[in-house]
Design an enzyme around this catalytic site. Structure first.
Site, short mmCIF file in Angstrom:
data_model
loop_
_atom_site.label_atom_id
_atom_site.label_comp_id
_atom_site.label_asym_id
_atom_site.label_seq_id
_atom_site.Cartn_x
_atom_site.Cartn_y
_atom_site.Cartn_z
N PHE A 70 -12.75 17.74 -22.25
CA PHE A 70 -12.96 16.66 -21.20
C PHE A 70 -13.86 15.35 -21.26
O PHE A 70 -13.69 14.59 -20.58
CB PHE A 70 -13.71 17.62 -20.14
N TYR A 71 -14.66 15.54 -22.38
CA TYR A 71 -15.62 14.28 -22.48
C TYR A 71 -14.89 13.21 -22.59
O TYR A 71 -15.17 11.93 -21.94
CB TYR A 71 -16.26 14.40 -23.71
#
Length: 245
Positions: free
Chosen positions: A151-152
């Protein structure tokens, strides 16, 4: 933007890049405010840098963002620069982690929604002061994702896009909108296992300040510029190369 004689709020300013940035900005005669979730880290930062001011809060929560805005408005109304630095990351396999959606929400709220909320909440405060600015911290991974981060990369890519739009919509506003894109930096963020290509925190912050004061609206620190060029010229090679490191 000249980073001297300002009142600057840094989210996530108690460790890593945020703490080094706090140190350097204090040396340049700025008043520096920081916030973070962990009181002990904030207290340790205060011991190292007695002139800073801090508030414990969790910016992933809308109520804490408002609390932060009110604290600044009441105690430091001359705040003219907001640095959205705080971020979290999870190194997980999307399919194997039963709590992965909860972790996704935590990253989205901290890495993306918090800078959006704070930009909106703080715009009236910044506008009331001279030389206002918003500085959003992103990464070279907005161009090429690292597959260990489910997700980063996505949250920072979204923040990159939001920053571009915010800059475009700020043409009639005095607020200077800047994005700083970091490469891998040797900080506690890597939990004791930084990649070999990580650069020292001091070097990262020095190049950030230099780029901002040269008037760059997108400051590409270290090898981010090379990664950007590779992503344009040979995207598949860039993806394979980055994820083989």
């Amino acid at each position: 933007m000249v980073l001297q004689n300002n009142t600057i709020l840094i989210t996530g300013g108690s460790s890593g890049i945020g703490l080094e940035l706090t140190k350097k900005l204090l040396e340049r005669k700025n008043k520096v405010l920081i916030c973070g979730r962990t009181l002990k880290k904030l207290q340790r930062a205060k011991q190292k840098l007695p002139s800073l001011h801090y508030l414990q809060c969790d910016i992933s929560k809308p109520s804490d963002c408002k609390q932060l805005r009110n604290w600044v408005l009441e105690n430091h109304p001359h705040c003219n620069v907001l640095i959205n630095n705080a971020a979290i990351v999870h190194v997980e396999n999307f399919y194997r982690d039963d709590d992965i959606l909860k972790k996704a929400d935590a990253e989205v709220q901290t890495n993306l929604m918090a800078p959006i909320r704070l930009s909106k909440l703080f715009a009236p405060i910044l506008n009331n002061n001279k030389n206002p600015g918003i500085i959003n911290i992103t990464t070279g991974l907005v161009y090429v994702p690292r597959t260990i981060y489910p997700f980063y990369n996505a949250t920072k890519s979204a923040l990159h896009s939001f920053t571009q739009v915010l800059r475009s919509q700020s043409t009639d506003s005095p607020i200077d909108i800047v994005e700083v894109q970091f490469p891998a930096v040797d900080t506690p963020w890597h939990q004791g296992n930084p990649p070999d290509i990580a650069i020292p925190t001091e070097e990262a912050v020095r190049k950030m300040i230099e780029g901002i004061e040269k008037g760059h609206k997108e400051v590409q620190v270290g090898k981010v510029k090379l990664l950007y060029l590779l992503s344009r010229l040979a995207p598949n090679f860039a993806f394979r190369k980055l994820n083989s490191l």
